[in-house]
Design an enzyme around this catalytic site. Structure first.
Site, PDB file in Angstrom:
ATOM      1  N   CYS A   1      51.800  42.318  56.534  1.00 54.07           N
ATOM      2  CA  CYS A   1      51.871  42.088  55.123  1.00 54.07           C
ATOM      3  C   CYS A   1      53.082  42.757  54.753  1.00 54.07           C
ATOM      4  CB  CYS A   1      50.545  42.828  54.582  1.00 54.07           C
ATOM      5  SG  CYS A   1      50.685  42.822  52.841  1.00 54.07           S
TER       6      CYS A   1
ATOM      7  N   TYR B   1      37.359  46.718  34.755  1.00 53.00           N
ATOM      8  CA  TYR B   1      36.695  45.493  34.504  1.00 53.00           C
ATOM      9  C   TYR B   1      35.494  45.896  33.709  1.00 53.00           C
ATOM     10  CZ  TYR B   1      39.266  43.135  38.292  1.00 53.00           C
ATOM     11  OH  TYR B   1      40.344  42.661  38.762  1.00 53.00           O
TER      12      TYR B   1
ATOM     13  N   ARG C   1      47.023  49.670  51.447  1.00 54.75           N
ATOM     14  CA  ARG C   1      48.083  49.847  52.445  1.00 54.75           C
ATOM     15  C   ARG C   1      47.648  50.484  53.539  1.00 54.75           C
ATOM     16  NH1 ARG C   1      53.646  50.338  50.766  1.00 54.75           N
ATOM     17  NH2 ARG C   1      53.976  48.676  52.119  1.00 54.75           N
TER      18      ARG C   1
END
Length: 665
Positions: free
Chosen positions: A365, A182, A319
């Site tokens: 997920c 970014y 994760r």
């Protein structure tokens, strides 16, 4: 609670703010959660409060803005703490007060901007800014370098925005970011920063922007107001727009570990109270947004290096949904805080379920990124594939049942299971009939590859949920029209799934479907050709290649993954690179004409080519199996068609459609 997990529920401090446990909602883009004045809309308030209600110790909002002059954002896009300060404080205060009621803390994530990685669909005026006139990540355009007065303007906006956040009840802020490439990270990385003024050159100069931000915030909000930093230790850049794969040897063009550790020390020296650690950039964004092809806990080695180098709390995401892995990370000194992003989209009550020793009730997920990153990039809305209520909590609340109904559900795949779950939760009386001996449908073959383990976990979660809800499930039962019409059900849901498309190639004894091979019903031999380069074909090929088999893919279109619904770019780009990396040969714009004598005939550019192989695997799509519905649609007054039987799509739409219908019967 399993007493071992108590370590995960010990308090930890960021600056002077104490968190009740070691769990944090990792920051994810809050698109769709803002209103036109830059405040939090009702969806956003409900979304964050739900995760606090579920037990999460720290809530991070995801990217918000404070600059209104340099990198202008379309509204509503993400919240902006200076766009309308009074309104921001009002909506923020409503949210933070509710979050504090549950003993959780909340930090506002504040962004310096996107620069060269601004997503084209969210791009306003062009050109976007950057430290230097460098190539845009997505477009073949050159970015405009920021002027020093613009940098100063952005820095001042951080002070104003943080002051407003403190007034709104936020317990601290996180700066976005010396991470993922970014704008602030573009200044920090020499590849992107070619400036010769005080903001370029040495590492200290390249971090000057980040230093001025924390100093400005501390001067406005006080030294005791915590400021954390989202930080990528290593960039994983091979070249412009080219990222490295796990295990790949390459020359780092971005920030390497040595410089990353030095940067971490400097950031803490400048006043940052915590570091939220990962690796990657948008040029290698399957690291920052890891698909299922990345291993679990992939940031742990990097977080541990940072943890050893600094004396402030370190967070680690990536994760980390396995409680045993989280426990290991805390006990082994990898990090101080476990950040869960997508796992808390999938199940906002993850933390409370772990504390209550109900691990098997945590909805997994599956790292598909269809509902989160995929919808953010395509539709500017954050959601979740497996949890239709994520970021829609108020509008998808379970509807009360006035008169319970007996509902027949034909098919125990994802759609059938989700419909049964929702109906039972609401107070109806569903009953499932499944013609095989297990629930899960296409999750079963789809979950065969080792990198799809969470598909298998989702199937197991549904089995457990239906058991807990006392939903009758009848296995090895093929439902007929006669059975339905002779029964006394009030409503019927047909979720009979789909069947693989097949065609004859001649020697069909050695031509199998992908499902045949994935289920272990057929052995493809040591060499095989997969016909069809869609998602199933590519994942099947990858799975077989990793077993040491020689695999080729033949695709009729001019590229792989051309016919699938929009995939998250991180998933797509990683899979596209994994195919050649695993020595899988691809032949596109080709037509298959026959198979015999261990040779597959393929027509390419008008010439026939023969490919030697032990087998051929058909992965050319699925067709709806809706014959029972067609037999019943005019004889049953309340009947619904769901899942692949209605329209062959992905897991997300099977679950979402089933939820929508089941919640309104």
């Amino acid at each position: 609670m399993n007493k071992e997990y108590q370590v995960l529920f010990e308090p930890v401090k960021i600056g002077g703010v104490e968190l009740k446990n070691r769990f944090c909602l990792a920051p994810m883009g809050p698109l769709g959660l803002s209103d036109t004045e830059g405040g939090f809309n009702q969806r956003g308030i409900d979304y964050y409060v739900e995760r606090a209600k579920g037990g999460t110790g720290l809530i991070l909002t995801g990217v918000t803005f404070s600059d209104c002059e340099v990198e202008k954002q379309s509204m509503p896009n993400c919240p902006n703490s200076t766009y309308n300060p009074v309104h921001f404080v009002r909506t923020g205060r409503e949210m933070t007060e509710r979050i504090h009621a549950y003993g959780s803390k909340i930090f506002l994530q504040m962004s310096a901007g996107f620069g060269r990685v601004t997503i084209p669909t969210n791009l306003g005026e062009f050109p976007p800014v950057a430290p230097s006139p460098i190539q845009h990540r997505w477009l073949n355009k050159t970015c405009r370098p920021l002027e020093v007065k613009e940098i100063k303007s952005i820095v001042k906006s951080f002070g104003d925005g943080a002051f407003n956040a403190k007034r709104a009840g936020f317990d601290g802020v996180q700066i976005h970011a010396v991470h993922e490439g970014y704008l602030l990270d573009q200044f920090a990385i020499s590849m992107f920063n070619q400036r010769t003024d005080e903001y370029g050159g040495s590492l200290e100069n390249r971090l000057r922007f980040a230093r001025e931000i924390v100093e400005e915030i501390k001067s406005r909000c006080g030294e005791n107001f915590p400021v954390s930093m989202r930080f990528s230790l290593k960039s994983m850049i091979k070249d412009w727009r080219e990222g490295a794969l796990p295990g790949e040897k390459f020359d780092e063009k971005g920030r390497d570990i040595e410089e990353g550790l030095e940067a971490a020390k400097l950031l803490v020296q400048y006043g940052y109270d915590a570091l939220d650690v990962d690796v990657g950039t948008y040029d290698a964004w399957w690291w920052n947004h890891p698909p299922m092809y990345q291993k679990k806990g992939l940031y742990m080695p990097y977080a541990k290096l940072v943890k050893k180098a600094v004396n402030v709390p370190v967070s680690c995401a990536g994760r980390m949904d396995d409680p045993d892995m989280a426990l290991e990370a805390i006990k082994e000194g990898v990090c101080d805080i476990i950040s869960l992003g997508r796992p808390l989209l999938a199940d906002p009550c993850y933390v409370n379920k772990l504390r209550a020793n109900k691990v098997d009730e945590i909805r997994p997920c599956i790292s598909c990124q269809e509902g989160c990153m995929g919808r953010i990039q395509e539709y500017s809305a954050i959601n979740c594939a497996v949890n239709p209520q994520a970021a829609r909590e108020r509008f998808t609340a379970y509807n009360p049942v006035v008169k319970p109904k007996k509902v027949l559900i034909v098919g125990g795949g994802v759609a059938g299971c989700e419909a049964a779950r929702v109906l039972a939760l609401r107070g109806h009386m569903p009953e499932v009939f499944e013609q095989t001996d297990k629930l899960g449908g296409n999750l079963i073959p789809g979950g065969a590859p080792d990198f799809k383990e969470d598909d298998r976990k989702l199937a197991e979660w549904y089995r457990n949920q239906l058991k807990l809800l006392n939903v009758p499930v009848n296995f090895l039962r093929k439902v007929t029209k006669k059975f339905v019409l002779s029964s006394d059900y009030d409503a019927v849901i047909v979720a009979t799934g789909s069947t693989p498309k097949v065609f004859s190639l001649g020697d069909d004894a050695h031509v199998y479907t992908a499902a045949d091979v994935l289920n272990g019903e057929k052995d493809p031999g040591e060499s095989t050709v997969v016909i069809g380069g869609g998602l199933v074909g590519c994942e099947t090929a990858l799975w077989l290649a990793r077993q040491g088999k020689k695999v080729k893919i033949v695709e009729a279109l001019d590229k792989l993954l051309a016919v699938n619904a929009p995939l998250c770019h991180a998933n797509r780009e990683m899979l596209e690179r994994l195919i050649p990396y695993n020595n899988i040969e691809t032949i596109t714009s080709a037509k298959v004409t026959g198979y015999g004598g261990g040779k597959l005939s393929v027509v390419l550019s008008g010439e026939t080519k023969e490919l030697e192989c032990d087998s051929v695997i058909l992965s050319v799509g699925y067709k709806p199996e809706n014959s029972l519905y067609r037999q019943l649609e005019f004889d049953v007054s309340e009947i619904y068609l769901l899942g692949d039987a209605k329209n062959v799509a992905n897991i997300m739409y099977a679950i979402w459609d089933a939820f929508e219908v089941a919640n309104n019967i």
